[in-house]
Design a protein around this motif. Structure first.
Motif: not given
Lengths: 181, 250
Positions: B115-131, B177-178, B185-193
Motif C-alpha cells: 500500500v505504500s506510496s513508494a510502491f505507486t511511484s515505483e509502478l509509474i517509475d517503471g512505465h516512465l522508464r519505458s517511455l 521492474d523492481v 515482470p512487466t509486459l509492454v504493449y503498443n497501441r498506435r503511438k
C-alpha cells in the motif's frame, strides 16, 4: 552533451563493465544489499561525469569510481573499521611484508592444500587482509585485471601494485598451508 | 617507476609473480624461467602461486549482473533524463498521495498489498522508464513465445502473455521492474503511438478499479492470485478495453 547523448555514452562506456563493477562492489562491501547501493551510487557518479570520460581505459575508470564510492559509503555508514596499512604498527608491517617467512622447501601436499581451498575459506582469509592487499588481490586474481589497470584503479605506482599483490598472495598461501590439520 | 631488480631477493619474488601473471617482457621472462629451473625453492613458490590463482579463479567465477540491479541502474539513467521535463520523484510521489486523498469518490487502486506510496511511484517509475528509453523493453518481441520464457529465472513467476494484435494492441516486449525490492515482470504493449505497461505481481491483491493520475490512466484487477496494474497515457475507455481483452480466458 544532451541527456540523450549522455545516456547513450553511458550505455557504451559503462554498461559493458557493470558486471566487473558489481563484483568489486560486492568484495569491498562484503554484502549484496550494500553492493547494490554502492553500484547505484557509483553509476550516478559515472553518469554525471560521463562527459569527462574520453578515451583511456573505461573499465579502470569505472572501477576507480566504484572503489571510491565503496570506501566513502563504508566510512559514512560506519559499517566497518577499515584497516589500512597506515593503521598497522611497525611490527605488524614487518610481519605483513615478510608474510611470516618460513624456512624449508615446500612439499607437494601443501601445494595441494592450496589448490583445494574452498570459497568460504578463501573469503574469510581475504577479509582478514589489509584493504590495500584485498583490493589488489581481488582485482588481479578474481577480476583478471592487468597490473597497469590496477595501478590506474587504485591510483598507485606499478611497483606498489606488484609488492601488494605478492604480499597478499604470500599471506594467503601461508595461511592455507597452516590450516592443514 | 621503480623496476624490481632480479639480483635482489625481493626483486626476484616480485618478478616471479609478474612472470606468472604474464606481465613480463620476453627477456625478463626467460631470465626468471632459468632461475626457476635452477632453484627448487623458487619452483615450489611458483607452484604455490599457481595453485592459489587457480583456487581463486575456480571458486569465484564472474557472474552476470542480476536483473534487479540492472533495473536500478537503468532507473538512474532514466531519472536523470526525465528530470528535465518532469517534477522530481519525491514531489511526484507527494502529489500522488494528494491525488489519492482528493479522489475519495473515485475508485482508486486501493492496494491491499502493498500500500505504500513508494510502491505507486515505483509502478509509474517503471512505465516512465519505458517511455523515455530508446529501448522501451528489456526483451523486444511481438512473439509471446519469446517474451514469456525470457522472464524465466528473472522473476519468481512468468506473467500470462496474450497476443492481442488482432484488437490493435501489439506486444512490444517485456521488462523487469523492481517494486518494494522485488523483481516483477512487466509486459509492454503498443497501441498506435501509446505504450501500455502491464505489471503482474504474484501473491498480491489489488482492489479492482481505475484512476487517472498525472496524465496516466491506471487500471487494476486480480486474476488467479496475481495482481495486475495496467498504466498508459491512452484514454481510459481504451485502457479498460485492453484490460477486458487481456483478462479474457485464453
Amino acid at each position: 552533451m544532451g541527456n540523450d547523448g549522455k545516456a547513450s555514452r553511458f550505455a557504451t562506456v559503462v554498461q559493458p563493465h557493470l558486471s566487473d563493477a558489481y563484483t568489486l562492489a560486492r568484495w569491498l562491501t562484503r554484502d549484496r544489499a550494500d553492493a547494490d547501493d554502492v553500484l547505484q551510487e557509483a553509476c550516478l557518479r559515472a553518469f554525471g561525469a560521463i562527459e569527462q570520460q574520453s578515451g583511456g581505459n573505461a573499465r579502470a575508470w569505472l572501477l576507480a569510481i566504484v572503489r571510491n564510492t565503496a570506501y566513502t559509503w563504508l566510512k559514512d555508514k560506519h559499517r566497518i573499521t577499515l584497516v589500512g596499512l597506515d593503521d598497522l604498527t611497525e611490527q605488524d608491517i614487518v610481519r605483513v611484508e615478510q608474510g611470516g617467512e618460513q624456512g624449508g622447501v615446500t612439499t607437494d601436499p601443501e601445494t595441494e592444500m592450496i589448490a583445494r581451498a574452498d570459497a568460504k575459506q578463501l573469503e574469510s582469509l581475504i577479509a582478514g587482509l589489509p584493504m590495500e592487499f584485498q583490493e589488489t588481490l581481488v582485482l588481479r586474481d578474481i577480476q583478471g585485471l592487468g597490473y597497469h589497470e590496477i595501478a590506474e584503479v587504485v591510483g598507485v605506482p606499478l611497483g606498489t601494485v606488484m609488492s601488494r599483490l605478492a604480499r597478499a598472495r604470500k599471506r594467503l598461501i601461508l595461511a592455507l598451508k597452516e590450516s592443514r590439520s | 617507476m621503480k623496476i624490481p631488480r632480479a639480483e635482489e631477493p625481493e626483486g626476484t619474488n616480485l618478478l616471479l609473480h609478474a612472470y606468472l601473471d604474464g606481465e613480463l617482457d620476453v627477456a625478463s621472462a626467460i631470465a626468471i624461467e632459468r632461475k626457476i629451473e635452477a632453484e627448487p625453492a623458487l619452483a615450489n613458490q611458483a607452484a604455490d602461486i599457481h595453485a592459489l590463482r587457480a583456487a581463486l579463479r575456480n571458486n569465484f567465477p564472474s557472474e552476470p549482473i542480476p536483473p534487479h540491479v540492472q533495473s536500478r541502474i537503468d532507473a538512474v539513467v532514466s531519472k536523470d533524463r526525465i528530470s528535465r521535463w518532469r517534477p522530481t520523484w519525491a514531489s511526484m510521489a507527494a502529489s500522488l498521495v494528494v491525488a489519492v486523498v482528493l479522489s475519495s469518490t473515485s475508485t482508486w487502486l486501493a492496494m491491499k498489498t502493498p500500500v505504500s506510496s513508494a510502491f505507486t511511484s515505483e509502478l509509474i517509475d517503471g512505465h516512465l522508464r519505458s517511455l523515455v528509453a530508446q529501448q522501451p523493453t528489456d526483451v523486444a518481441s511481438s512473439d509471446r513465445h519469446t517474451v514469456k520464457p525470457w522472464f524465466n529465472g528473472k522473476v519468481s513467476q512468468s506473467p500470462r502473455v496474450k497476443d492481442l494484435s488482432a484488437a490493435g494492441y501489439v506486444l512490444a516486449g517485456g521488462r523487469v521492474d523492481v517494486l518494494e525490492k522485488v523483481a516483477v515482470p512487466t509486459l509492454v504493449y503498443n497501441r498506435r503511438k501509446h505504450l501500455i505497461s502491464v505489471t503482474a505481481v504474484p501473491e498480491a491483491a489489488a482492489t479492482p478499479g481505475s484512476a487517472s493520475v498525472k496524465g496516466f490512466n491506471i487500471v487494476s484487477w486480480n486474476d488467479e492470485g496475481v495482481a495486475y496494474w495496467a498504466i498508459s497515457d491512452l484514454n481510459l475507455a481504451e485502457l479498460n478495453d485492453f484490460a477486458r481483452l487481456y483478462r479474457e480466458p485464453l
